[in-house]
Design a protein around this motif. Sequence first.
Motif, PDB file in Angstrom:
ATOM      1  N   ARG A 107       0.827  -1.202   0.000  1.00  0.00           N
ATOM      2  CA  ARG A 107       0.000   0.000   0.000  1.00  0.00           C
ATOM      3  C   ARG A 107       0.860   1.249   0.000  1.00  0.00           C
ATOM      4  O   ARG A 107       1.985   1.247   0.480  1.00  0.00           O
ATOM      5  CB  ARG A 107      -0.931   0.010   1.214  1.00  0.00           C
ATOM      6  N   ARG A 108       0.284   2.339  -0.528  1.00  0.00           N
ATOM      7  CA  ARG A 108       0.980   3.620  -0.581  1.00  0.00           C
ATOM      8  C   ARG A 108       0.418   4.642   0.411  1.00  0.00           C
ATOM      9  O   ARG A 108       1.148   5.494   0.899  1.00  0.00           O
ATOM     10  CB  ARG A 108       0.891   4.215  -1.991  1.00  0.00           C
ATOM     11  N   LYS A 109      -0.868   4.584   0.679  1.00  0.00           N
ATOM     12  CA  LYS A 109      -1.501   5.564   1.557  1.00  0.00           C
ATOM     13  C   LYS A 109      -1.223   5.230   3.015  1.00  0.00           C
ATOM     14  O   LYS A 109      -1.227   4.062   3.420  1.00  0.00           O
ATOM     15  CB  LYS A 109      -3.010   5.608   1.311  1.00  0.00           C
ATOM     16  N   VAL A 111       0.770  20.068   4.479  1.00  0.00           N
ATOM     17  CA  VAL A 111       1.911  20.357   3.604  1.00  0.00           C
ATOM     18  C   VAL A 111       1.706  19.820   2.199  1.00  0.00           C
ATOM     19  O   VAL A 111       1.928  20.520   1.213  1.00  0.00           O
ATOM     20  CB  VAL A 111       3.205  19.762   4.217  1.00  0.00           C
ATOM     21  N   PHE A 112       1.263  18.546   2.090  1.00  0.00           N
ATOM     22  CA  PHE A 112       1.165  17.891   0.786  1.00  0.00           C
ATOM     23  C   PHE A 112      -0.264  17.810   0.245  1.00  0.00           C
ATOM     24  O   PHE A 112      -0.459  17.585  -0.943  1.00  0.00           O
ATOM     25  CB  PHE A 112       1.737  16.463   0.861  1.00  0.00           C
ATOM     26  N   GLY A 113      -1.255  17.931   1.134  1.00  0.00           N
ATOM     27  CA  GLY A 113      -2.636  17.773   0.711  1.00  0.00           C
ATOM     28  C   GLY A 113      -3.008  16.337   0.423  1.00  0.00           C
ATOM     29  O   GLY A 113      -4.006  16.072  -0.243  1.00  0.00           O
ATOM     30  N   SER A 114      -2.216  15.399   0.911  1.00  0.00           N
ATOM     31  CA  SER A 114      -2.449  13.982   0.649  1.00  0.00           C
ATOM     32  C   SER A 114      -1.794  13.164   1.745  1.00  0.00           C
ATOM     33  O   SER A 114      -0.897  13.645   2.454  1.00  0.00           O
ATOM     34  CB  SER A 114      -1.872  13.585  -0.714  1.00  0.00           C
ATOM     35  N   LEU A 115      -2.258  11.908   1.871  1.00  0.00           N
ATOM     36  CA  LEU A 115      -1.665  10.987   2.834  1.00  0.00           C
ATOM     37  C   LEU A 115      -0.785   9.953   2.157  1.00  0.00           C
ATOM     38  O   LEU A 115      -0.427   8.948   2.769  1.00  0.00           O
ATOM     39  CB  LEU A 115      -2.770  10.268   3.625  1.00  0.00           C
ATOM     40  N   SER A 116      -0.429  10.188   0.911  1.00  0.00           N
ATOM     41  CA  SER A 116       0.400   9.239   0.180  1.00  0.00           C
ATOM     42  C   SER A 116       1.827   9.257   0.710  1.00  0.00           C
ATOM     43  O   SER A 116       2.424  10.323   0.918  1.00  0.00           O
ATOM     44  CB  SER A 116       0.402   9.567  -1.318  1.00  0.00           C
ATOM     45  N   THR A 117       2.381   8.082   0.929  1.00  0.00           N
ATOM     46  CA  THR A 117       3.758   7.989   1.416  1.00  0.00           C
ATOM     47  C   THR A 117       4.780   8.308   0.325  1.00  0.00           C
ATOM     48  O   THR A 117       5.966   8.433   0.622  1.00  0.00           O
ATOM     49  CB  THR A 117       4.035   6.577   1.950  1.00  0.00           C
ATOM     50  N   ASP A 118       4.345   8.445  -0.919  1.00  0.00           N
ATOM     51  CA  ASP A 118       5.270   8.809  -1.991  1.00  0.00           C
ATOM     52  C   ASP A 118       5.898  10.168  -1.732  1.00  0.00           C
ATOM     53  O   ASP A 118       7.053  10.416  -2.081  1.00  0.00           O
ATOM     54  CB  ASP A 118       4.551   8.825  -3.344  1.00  0.00           C
ATOM     55  N   HIS A 119       5.123  11.081  -1.123  1.00  0.00           N
ATOM     56  CA  HIS A 119       5.659  12.410  -0.816  1.00  0.00           C
ATOM     57  C   HIS A 119       6.790  12.318   0.206  1.00  0.00           C
ATOM     58  O   HIS A 119       7.742  13.108   0.149  1.00  0.00           O
ATOM     59  CB  HIS A 119       4.551  13.312  -0.270  1.00  0.00           C
ATOM     60  N   LEU A 120       6.697  11.371   1.128  1.00  0.00           N
ATOM     61  CA  LEU A 120       7.758  11.209   2.118  1.00  0.00           C
ATOM     62  C   LEU A 120       9.015  10.634   1.486  1.00  0.00           C
ATOM     63  O   LEU A 120      10.133  10.993   1.873  1.00  0.00           O
ATOM     64  CB  LEU A 120       7.264  10.296   3.253  1.00  0.00           C
ATOM     65  N   ARG A 121       8.851   9.749   0.511  1.00  0.00           N
ATOM     66  CA  ARG A 121      10.016   9.169  -0.162  1.00  0.00           C
ATOM     67  C   ARG A 121      10.784  10.230  -0.938  1.00  0.00           C
ATOM     68  O   ARG A 121      11.979  10.140  -1.117  1.00  0.00           O
ATOM     69  CB  ARG A 121       9.577   8.045  -1.087  1.00  0.00           C
ATOM     70  N   ASN A 122      10.058  11.238  -1.431  1.00  0.00           N
ATOM     71  CA  ASN A 122      10.710  12.299  -2.194  1.00  0.00           C
ATOM     72  C   ASN A 122      11.587  13.187  -1.315  1.00  0.00           C
ATOM     73  O   ASN A 122      12.409  13.968  -1.827  1.00  0.00           O
ATOM     74  CB  ASN A 122       9.657  13.169  -2.894  1.00  0.00           C
ATOM     75  N   LEU A 123      11.439  13.085   0.013  1.00  0.00           N
ATOM     76  CA  LEU A 123      12.245  13.899   0.915  1.00  0.00           C
ATOM     77  C   LEU A 123      13.622  13.320   1.185  1.00  0.00           C
ATOM     78  O   LEU A 123      14.467  13.973   1.777  1.00  0.00           O
ATOM     79  CB  LEU A 123      11.502  14.070   2.256  1.00  0.00           C
ATOM     80  N   ARG A 124      13.821  12.081   0.742  1.00  0.00           N
ATOM     81  CA  ARG A 124      15.127  11.461   0.981  1.00  0.00           C
ATOM     82  C   ARG A 124      16.218  12.150   0.177  1.00  0.00           C
ATOM     83  O   ARG A 124      16.055  12.453  -1.009  1.00  0.00           O
ATOM     84  CB  ARG A 124      15.077   9.972   0.602  1.00  0.00           C
ATOM     85  N   GLY A 125      17.361  12.392   0.852  1.00  0.00           N
ATOM     86  CA  GLY A 125      18.440  13.067   0.179  1.00  0.00           C
ATOM     87  C   GLY A 125      19.351  12.125  -0.594  1.00  0.00           C
ATOM     88  O   GLY A 125      19.311  10.951  -0.440  1.00  0.00           O
TER      89      GLY A 125
END
Length: 224
Positions: free
Chosen positions: A153-155, A210-224
Amino acid sequence: MNITVIDAARFLDTCSTGIVLIGVLIAGTRSIGRAIWLVALQAILLSVAVAAVGLATHSDHLLLGSLVTFSSRGIVVPLALGHILRQSPVRQERNPYIGPRLSLIAAIVIVFVSAMAVDSAALGGSLGPVEAPHALPASVAEVLTGLLIVMTRRKGLSIVVGLLVFENGLALTAFSLTYGMPFVVELGATFDLLMVVVVVGVYARRMLTVFGSLSTDHLRNLRG
């Protein structure tokens, strides 16, 4: 209420079968709201089964544990997750790593493999000669089904639902192996679960802001 130990074991078997079927339905649904209430129904079945065994064995700590399970996992946690879901614009699990049909098939395979692998295992416990042969295979299947949901799952809420399925499976496993989990253990597990829900609520509100969504994809994009 006069319930024999044999009747309680049969009732536990029936509830275990229902818990497995609900887990399969959760794996195959895309509706987050439906998944939340299905996992609540799982917890209710678990609490009713534990209460039946507690009545049959005159065990006060089992009755208290079933009451805690019913009130926390069956009512409080689903209401809290439903409140978080109502704040989210997304109510469906979109673009999961595995589609609902394939996830449903995988869950069914998990059930059959668990049944074949654990079917011959002997159940020990404090109920003497009573056996509930479906309880342990069902619990193992639920643990693996919960892991399947978490991994595909992603959400964020869908992942939490998977964790709840996993937790219900662990509780059923402990109960199937011992036919009696101390009340303090159940109370500690429930406290940890409520803390997880509180943390999820805080992070969910922040993600929606911040993102307007509960998708974990936005959190993955924060990885440096």
